[in-house]
Design an enzyme around this catalytic site. Structure first.
Site, PDB file in Angstrom:
ATOM      1  N   SER A 153       0.790  -1.186  -0.001  1.00  0.00           N
ATOM      2  CA  SER A 153      -0.053  -0.060   0.042  1.00  0.00           C
ATOM      3  C   SER A 153       0.905   1.281  -0.040  1.00  0.00           C
ATOM      4  O   SER A 153       1.565   1.465  -0.851  1.00  0.00           O
ATOM      5  CB  SER A 153      -0.947  -0.166   1.281  1.00  0.00           C
ATOM      6  OG  SER A 153      -2.043   0.937   0.986  1.00  0.00           O
ATOM      7  N   ASP A 246     -10.308  -4.373  -4.095  1.00  0.00           N
ATOM      8  CA  ASP A 246      -9.282  -3.208  -3.599  1.00  0.00           C
ATOM      9  C   ASP A 246      -9.670  -2.180  -4.358  1.00  0.00           C
ATOM     10  O   ASP A 246      -9.642  -2.219  -5.786  1.00  0.00           O
ATOM     11  CB  ASP A 246      -8.019  -3.994  -3.532  1.00  0.00           C
ATOM     12  CG  ASP A 246      -7.027  -2.681  -2.842  1.00  0.00           C
ATOM     13  OD1 ASP A 246      -7.465  -1.679  -2.430  1.00  0.00           O
ATOM     14  OD2 ASP A 246      -5.837  -2.978  -2.942  1.00  0.00           O
ATOM     15  N   HIS A 276      -8.123  -5.059   0.168  1.00  0.00           N
ATOM     16  CA  HIS A 276      -7.023  -4.531   0.632  1.00  0.00           C
ATOM     17  C   HIS A 276      -6.459  -4.827   1.977  1.00  0.00           C
ATOM     18  O   HIS A 276      -7.290  -5.109   2.820  1.00  0.00           O
ATOM     19  CB  HIS A 276      -7.207  -2.942   0.720  1.00  0.00           C
ATOM     20  CG  HIS A 276      -5.964  -2.043   0.568  1.00  0.00           C
ATOM     21  ND1 HIS A 276      -5.040  -1.826  -0.427  1.00  0.00           N
ATOM     22  CD2 HIS A 276      -5.697  -1.324   1.850  1.00  0.00           C
ATOM     23  CE1 HIS A 276      -4.232  -1.023   0.189  1.00  0.00           C
ATOM     24  NE2 HIS A 276      -4.415  -0.707   1.290  1.00  0.00           N
TER      25      HIS A 276
END
Length: 305
Positions: A153, A246, A276
């Protein structure tokens, strides 16, 4: 199809009570940070024992080194959390599994977080760590001449920006691992509209970008937006992992495609049914264990054992 493990995972972490939701944004941030730390055992499971697990000061940046053998290549890992959350502890189990399965030493970085430390503080910390491990690695019993970088991320964004800057400095890295990387400060990809809010949505990502980079003009620089780079040729080979449910799915895929178009060797794998943040949650997702092992195998291949 959404995997049942997603719904189960969303119930694990402590949610803010009404008084926190009504508090100022910083109090909400503090609560969310602690909730993420408190959920580590439930989300990530027991710690794999390794011969070496030691906290180190990497030129003023706190890090944790995981190693299993002398002379191992090094994988520098950058945790996710929207540049505002997360820590060495929240990715401890993932780093241990990668170190155990890959034979690499993993150096997990505790970079400074926003809003206390906005851009470019986190990126500066990553570059400090890379310089430090190149200089001090041999004394620690690892081989910094074989050096990879990765993250999930926000950590994926920092990893690929650092990799590009190392390319430009003619000190290239050997490999990069980008796990659902945050690539687009505009949050413009179709997946924001197509994917439900399974732990992350457009509003949350916009807030993360704005907190990390308060100056609007800076959000369009190559050091923030990886797709703003004019030429990606010469970037390290990459493993890019994205998740079907996601909101960052499409921007990660777009970046993988851009690397391929620039002649970079890329393996892009989309994990079906998951959302995610799945990759570090080894206790909750079968796919997390598969992803960690895929990363380990890729590192072994890339760093030529």
């Amino acid at each position: 199809m959404l995997h049942p493990q997603v719904e189960a995972s969303l119930a694990v972490r402590r949610r803010p009570p009404a008084e926190v939701l009504e508090a100022d944004p910083y109090e909400q941030l503090v609560f969310a940070r602690q909730a993420m730390e408190d959920a580590v055992e439930a989300e990530c499971g027991p710690a794999i024992p390794l011969p070496v697990v030691v906290d180190v000061d990497a030129g003023g940046v706190p890090c944790r080194l995981y190693a299993g053998r002398v002379g191992a290549p090094v994988f520098v890992y950058l945790h996710g959390g929207g540049w505002c959350y997360g820590s060495i502890e929240t990715v401890d189990r993932l780093c241990r599994r990668i170190a155990d399965r890959s034979g690499c030493a993993v150096l997990s970085v505790g970079y400074r977080l926003a809003p206390e430390h906005v851009f470019p503080a986190a990126l500066d910390d990553v570059e400090t760590v890379l310089s430090w491990i190149r200089k001090e690695g041999a004394g620690l019993g690892v081989d910094p001449s074989r050096l990879a970088i990765g993250g999930d991320s926000a950590g994926g964004q920092l990893a690929t920006v650092a990799a590009r800057r190392q390319r430009d400095a003619v000190t290239p890295l050997d490999f990069q691992v980008l796990i659902y990387p945050a690539i687009d400060p505009m949050t413009a990809s179709e997946s924001y509209d197509e994917v439900g809010a399974y732990g992350l949505d457009r509003a949350s990502m916009r807030l993360a970008w704005e907190t990390f980079v308060p100056a609007v003009a800076q959000r369009f620089s190559p050091d923030v937006a990886p797709l703003a780079v004019e030429d990606l040729a010469g970037m390290p080979p990459a493993l890019v992992l994205t998740a079907e449910y996601d909101v960052l799915r499409d921007e990660g895929a777009d970046y993988a495609d851009a690397l391929v178009a620039a002649g970079v060797q890329v393996v892009h794998v989309r994990y079906a049914g998951v959302n995610h943040g799945f990759a570090r949650k080894l206790a909750l997702f079968d796919a997390a264990r598969a992803a960690a092992d895929q990363i380990a195998v890729s590192l072994r291949a890339a760093l030529t054992f």
